[in-house]
Design an enzyme around this catalytic site. Structure first.
Site, PDB file in Angstrom:
ATOM      1  N   CYS A  75      -5.289  36.591   5.534  1.00 46.26           N
ATOM      2  CA  CYS A  75      -4.358  37.351   4.636  1.00 46.26           C
ATOM      3  C   CYS A  75      -3.870  38.074   5.713  1.00 46.26           C
ATOM      4  O   CYS A  75      -4.023  37.801   7.104  1.00 46.26           O
ATOM      5  CB  CYS A  75      -5.111  38.011   3.705  1.00 46.26           C
ATOM      6  SG  CYS A  75      -6.199  39.364   4.199  1.00 46.26           S
ATOM      7  N   HIS A 108     -25.022  35.148  16.026  1.00 50.47           N
ATOM      8  CA  HIS A 108     -25.908  36.321  15.758  1.00 50.47           C
ATOM      9  C   HIS A 108     -26.178  36.306  14.024  1.00 50.47           C
ATOM     10  O   HIS A 108     -26.924  36.651  13.478  1.00 50.47           O
ATOM     11  CB  HIS A 108     -25.624  37.590  16.036  1.00 50.47           C
ATOM     12  CG  HIS A 108     -25.590  37.811  17.326  1.00 50.47           C
ATOM     13  ND1 HIS A 108     -25.986  39.083  18.258  1.00 50.47           N
ATOM     14  CD2 HIS A 108     -26.008  36.853  18.530  1.00 50.47           C
ATOM     15  CE1 HIS A 108     -26.043  38.761  19.408  1.00 50.47           C
ATOM     16  NE2 HIS A 108     -26.100  37.387  19.696  1.00 50.47           N
TER      17      HIS A 108
END
Length: 153
Positions: A75, A108
């Site tokens: 977006c 991570h």
């Protein structure tokens, strides 16, 4: 892996660029096919939550396959898509603005949705971030695994 993409009207141009670029440069078997969830025209405004929800449902539908599925949401800022997509426990959508963000999101946090802000990312940079997102692996150790598990439920 399949590449699932969706955007709102403000991300349509970048989404279409990525689809063409991915199709023209096969990345060492990193995907099987492209799934475009729309929109397909910018003739009228489209709401980013609608496309984030479509993405979440598509990922849920195909998540039982033996290989992971990833998506790209776009977006204008990336913020609305991130907030909307992260409402679902099987989604870890990460708004990334640079390659370091991409590496950390995947390694991570085991992000499965790359979120891009079309107002902040150039086309070629977005493509290089896509390649990095799909090639970076999650670090399966106790610390990161436990953190991701806490985010899931």
């Amino acid at each position: 892996m399949d590449t699932v993409l969706a955007s709102d009207h403000r991300g349509l141009k970048l989404k279409n660029f990525l689809i063409k670029k991915i199709q023209s440069e096969i990345i060492e078997d990193s995907y099987n096919k492209i799934i475009d969830l729309g929109p397909f025209s910018d003739d009228y405004p489209s709401d980013y939550p609608d496309y984030a929800f479509l993405m979440a449902e598509k990922i849920k539908q195909i998540q039982n396959n033996k290989y992971p599925h990833f998506g790209i949401l776009i977006c204008a800022s990336g913020i609305g898509m991130s907030i909307s997509a992260n409402r679902f426990p099987w989604i870890r959508a990460a708004l990334c603005r640079n390659k370091k963000d991409v590496i950390l999101a995947r390694s991570h946090n085991n992000a499965n949705i790359l979120v891009l802000g079309s107002n902040f990312i150039q086309d070629e940079t977005a493509f290089s971030m896509y390649k990095l997102f799909y090639k970076t692996e999650f670090i399966y150790n106790k610390k990161y695994y436990n953190r991701v598990k806490k985010m899931t439920y």
